[in-house]
Structures are given as C-alpha cells and as structure tokens.
Design a protein around this motif. Structure first.
Motif, PDB file in Angstrom:
ATOM      1  N   GLY A  92       0.783  -1.231   0.000  1.00  0.00           N
ATOM      2  CA  GLY A  92       0.000   0.000   0.000  1.00  0.00           C
ATOM      3  C   GLY A  92       0.813   1.278   0.000  1.00  0.00           C
ATOM      4  N   SER A  93       2.133   1.173  -0.205  1.00  0.00           N
ATOM      5  CA  SER A  93       2.999   2.356  -0.096  1.00  0.00           C
ATOM      6  C   SER A  93       3.063   3.130  -1.415  1.00  0.00           C
ATOM      7  CB  SER A  93       4.400   1.951   0.370  1.00  0.00           C
ATOM      8  OG  SER A  93       4.993   1.049  -0.552  1.00  0.00           O
ATOM      9  N   ALA A  94       1.901   3.544  -1.929  1.00  0.00           N
ATOM     10  CA  ALA A  94       1.860   4.363  -3.148  1.00  0.00           C
ATOM     11  C   ALA A  94       0.492   5.011  -3.261  1.00  0.00           C
ATOM     12  CB  ALA A  94       2.143   3.519  -4.390  1.00  0.00           C
ATOM     13  N   ASP A  95       0.475   6.281  -3.601  1.00  0.00           N
ATOM     14  CA  ASP A  95      -0.772   6.999  -3.846  1.00  0.00           C
ATOM     15  C   ASP A  95      -1.213   6.850  -5.298  1.00  0.00           C
ATOM     16  OD1 ASP A  95      -0.854   8.010  -1.209  1.00  0.00           O
ATOM     17  OD2 ASP A  95       0.556   9.598  -1.762  1.00  0.00           O
ATOM     18  N   PHE A  96      -0.307   6.425  -6.163  1.00  0.00           N
ATOM     19  CA  PHE A  96      -0.626   6.187  -7.560  1.00  0.00           C
ATOM     20  C   PHE A  96       0.380   5.197  -8.135  1.00  0.00           C
ATOM     21  CE2 PHE A  96       2.214   9.872  -7.442  1.00  0.00           C
ATOM     22  CZ  PHE A  96       3.195   9.518  -8.359  1.00  0.00           C
ATOM     23  N   PHE A  97       0.005   4.574  -9.244  1.00  0.00           N
ATOM     24  CA  PHE A  97       0.860   3.640  -9.959  1.00  0.00           C
ATOM     25  C   PHE A  97       1.262   4.333 -11.264  1.00  0.00           C
ATOM     26  CE2 PHE A  97       1.300  -1.184 -10.841  1.00  0.00           C
ATOM     27  CZ  PHE A  97       2.314  -1.002 -11.754  1.00  0.00           C
TER      28      PHE A  97
END
Length: 507
Positions: A323-328
């Motif tokens: 879950g360590s991302a606000d976007f891909f």
C-alpha cells in the motif's frame, strides 16, 4: 488459435485510425497532459557548480565503447543552462504538467546529506519556479538511474544501507521543493535499474550479476521506495498535500495462443518483468510474486544454492511495503507475445530469463521503430491499463512515459500514428472505468538515450546536438500533440499547416 486472430487483425487495428468513428470523445475534465525527461539525459553540466560524478558519468568516461556512438551526457541538450527554453517549449505545447528527475549527485555531491550543494538546489528552484509561473505542474522523479558514483562504490542497490541513503535524499528533496511539487515518483523503472544494471550489462553500472545481484537490488529498491513513501506520507503530506508513488515499466505481455500453457507462461513473465516491483506494493498478499518466487527457489536448490537467490520479505516488511503508493506510474512502450514452448532463446544460468523459461514472439507486421525493442502492437496501452486496473483493484494510474523512436528529421508520421493509437487506447480504458488521471509523452525533446547515445530520437522537439545553442525545433508530432492537448480530443484528420509553433495567447 489466438495467434491467428492477432495476426489477422493487426493491420486492420493499426490502419483503422484514419477511419476511427469515435472522434468526438474527449478526455475528462481535469485530465492532465504533459511530457517527461530525465536529468542525465538532458541537463549536461556534468561537473559544473559542485555536481559530483554519477554512474553514467563514470561509465561513459571510462568505457565509451559501450555506447553505440561513443557519446555521453556531458552536455546533451544543455538544459542546465537552457531551462527557460525548455519551459517555453512546454508553453508552446500548452502542457498541464512536466515530469523531470533530480540529479542526486547535483544536490548531494557526496551522496549523503552532510553537504547540500546550493548551486544544484538553485537550478531546480529556478526550473520549478519557471514552470509554476506559467501554471505548469512540476512532477519530480527522485531517481532516474543516475546514482552517485560514490554510493555505487559502496555497493549501490546491492547494499541494504541504500534504503537509508535513499530516504535521507528523499527527505532533503521534499523539504526543498515540496511546497510547490505535488507529485513525487520515488523510482523510475526498477526492473531497468536492477536487471539491466545489476543482472546484465545493458545499463550502468553493468555489474552483470545475473540471477543474484538483480534480485538483491529488487528487494532493497522496493524497501527504499517504501521508506521514502512513508517519510512523505507521515512527515510532509499533512502540510504539503501532495502524492507519492512509483513508476514501473509495463510491457504488454500476452499469450501467443489461447492455450493454458501459454497463459501460464505469460503470467510467469509478467511476475518477473514487473511483478517483482508491483506486487509487493499493490497486491493484497504483499511480497514477491508467489509462482515466480517458487520457481526461483526450486531452480536455486537444483543449482546447488543453500537458499533461494530471490530474497524473501519478512511479514513485517510485507506489511510495511504493501500500500505504499498513492498512484501507480506506468511507463509503457511496447508488447510481446509469450509462449511456454516456442521461440526460446539461450540465457545465462542463473539469470532472470532462465528462471522465467518462456519464449517471446513479435509478429512481423507490427510496425517497428528506430529501437530494436520497440514495436507498435494493437491495443497495447489499453491492454496494460485495463490489466492493471483489474489486477490491483482500481488504483489511480498515471502514464508517466509513452513514446516512439525515430531517426533525425521533423516529419515523424510514425510517431504521430503511435501517439494517436495509444491515446485512443487510453480513452477506451477511461470508458471502462480505469482511473487514469495523467499522461506524459516521452519525450519533450531529443536526449541522450543511454547505451544508444544519440542514434535514436524520442523527442517531440528535435535537438541539434552539433549546435552550441542545442537548438530545439518542433516536429510534426509536437503540433499534433499540441492540438490534442488544446482540444482534449484526438482528430485523426488534423494535419498541421506548417511546423511553426507559437505560444497560445493568454497561456
């Protein structure tokens, strides 16, 4: 069989753009269009104003023969001195955003935070402020392949301490620029960093530790990403209000036929090529991909290793990374068809491709670019976007790179065709509910293309590398992209009257 269907309809899919019936479709309100570049590829000024050597300075100066034309990035497009012209080009295109990377060794000459180079900070502040002046959103990649050489000599991404080094560097960048920068990308293309740089000799630092060094790099890089993400999320996001994610190169990997064996082979290939970096962050289970991990463990045992060459994540590490991302961020260029049994090549043992043990096929009628690896496949970007949407439960997606290479010259109809087809695919994906928010064309201008030097050109603007001024001239694709950005739609019948480009009044 599926192959016959693909081959039979390739020409139709690629040739239908001129007759496309959905020309009235528009990109949604707020959709962001931009372009992308990277520091070593455009900045030049390799040793000016306190900047130290990075791994690309080192390799091009000490082993120039490994570059196709024996060139380097010492000057390249000279954006360090010509950044105002860069921003002028952004204005000519009417861009909403611009993605660029920081040079770690320009900001931290030792690689560590004991010394912050003010001249390097001033350059990036000037660049950012010039964009902000014209309402262009700066998007920063913290790392685009140019590790300080001093850190490489300490092991680089094979040293687990790189996790701390990278977090320290990221915190400096957030502190210096985060008041104006609202999109942060930790790493650009981890597989290219780890496999091509540590597992092979295709990119710096050319360690060629196949099937071992690339896997050590993979785990350390993913954890370094998570550390930088949590640093931003916990200590900077509350006041700065931005986002932090990662960019992964995603090639469309489809089965050669509709057989179960080829589908399983394509999935194994996906897990190795980009799943090593995406699964720990975006999947529900966390950690490295299950089937590929089992494959490497079994092969490692058979090869006499006391443990798997692919290191495991602890349960604590899995939870920290997940879950360590606000976007891909997706860099997408090309496609391949994957077979369980056909078209297999010879690979070193051990190596990632020996571990995968699949074959690759490219149909002869897929258009080819100036790059040996880049082909235009039907529905390529659409396939990638919808696959990621379904696989990872609808994450926010950015296309952070997408482009086509040519030789020199301003009439680049192949690039125009490629962009139009890709953007139609993006519209198709949006129609299906994919949460795509941004699209960055690669590249704003011609630049140093790594091992290919200046033999391949990706720029919307051609750069005259023989001129001291590094003159930038728009190609046909620049005018077409400008038209798409201005109208928020794709007009396949649009033809620029000339290659003159101006800044729209009021921009």
């Amino acid at each position: 069989m599926r192959l016959a269907v693909i081959l039979g309809f390739t020409a139709l899919a690629l040739g239908s753009n001129a007759l496309y019936t959905k020309q009235s479709r528009k990109f949604p309100e707020g959709f962001v269009f931009g372009t992308a570049t990277a520091s070593y590829q455009i900045e030049g000024a390799w040793n000016e104003d306190g900047k130290s050597e990075n791994i690309w300075d080192h390799i091009t100066h000490n082993k120039p023969h490994v570059i196709a034309d024996q060139s380097n990035g010492d000057i390249t497009a000279d954006s360090y001195h010509k950044y105002k012209r860069d921003v002028e080009m952004m204005r000519e295109l009417g861009l909403d955003a611009y993605r660029f990377s920081l040079s770690w060794s320009r900001i931290l000459p030792s690689g560590f935070t004991n010394e912050i180079n003010q001249a390097g900070v001033d350059f990036y502040n000037n660049y950012i402020n010039e964009m902000i002046k014209y309402n262009i959103q700066p998007m920063i990649s913290l790392y685009h392949w140019d590790l300080p050489q001093k850190l490489q000599e300490l092991g680089g991404f094979a040293n687990p301490l790189v996790v701390e080094w990278f977090e320290d560097y990221a915190r400096v960048a957030y502190e210096l620029f985060g008041d104006r920068v609202k999109d942060w990308i930790t790493f650009n293309e981890p597989k290219e960093v780890c496999y091509h740089g540590y597992g092979a000799t295709n990119l710096a630092p050319q360690l060629n530790s196949a099937g071992v060094g690339d896997y050590l790099c993979a785990k350390n890089l993913v954890i370094a990403h998570a550390k930088a993400y949590h640093a931003y999320n916990n200590d900077f996001k509350p006041s700065q209000g931005g986002r932090c994610g990662i960019t992964i190169a995603v090639t469309s990997l489809e089965p050669l036929t509709d057989s179960d064996e080829d589908e399983a082979a394509a999935e194994m290939h996906r897990q190795a090529e980009w799943g090593l970096y995406a699964e720990p962050i975006f999947s529900e289970q966390g950690g490295f991909p299950k089937e590929f991990s089992e494959r490497v463990a079994a092969k490692s045992k058979a090869q006499g290793y006391p443990r798997s060459r692919l290191p495991e994540f602890t349960e604590e590490e899995k939870a920290y990374v997940k879950g360590s991302a606000d976007f891909f961020g997706i860099n997408h260029y090309t496609s391949r068809l994957i077979s369980a049994n056909e078209y297999k090549g010879e690979h070193p043992v051990p190596s990632m491709y020996d571990d995968i043990d699949t074959g690759e096929f490219v149909p002869a009628d897929w258009p080819t670019s100036a790059s040996t690896w880049l082909f235009q496949a039907p529905n390529s970007l659409y396939n990638v976007l919808t696959h990621m949407h379904k696989r990872y439960s609808g994450p926010v997606l950015y296309v952070t790179e997408n482009g086509w290479s040519t030789g020199e010259g301003l009439q680049d109809d192949e690039r125009v065709q490629y962009y139009r087809a890709a953007l139609e695919g993006a519209l198709d994906a949006l129609d299906e509910g994919v949460r795509l928010e941004k699209y960055m064309a690669w590249s704003l201008m011609d630049n140093f293309e790594w091992m290919r030097g200046y033999t391949e050109r990706f720029g919307l603007y051609e750069v005259d590398f023989t001129s001291p001024e590094r003159t930038r001239t728009p190609r046909k694709s620049a005018l077409v992209y400008k038209h798409i950005v201005a109208n928020r739609m794709i007009d396949h019948n649009y033809e620029p009257a000339s290659l003159d480009i101006t800044i729209d009044e009021g921009y």
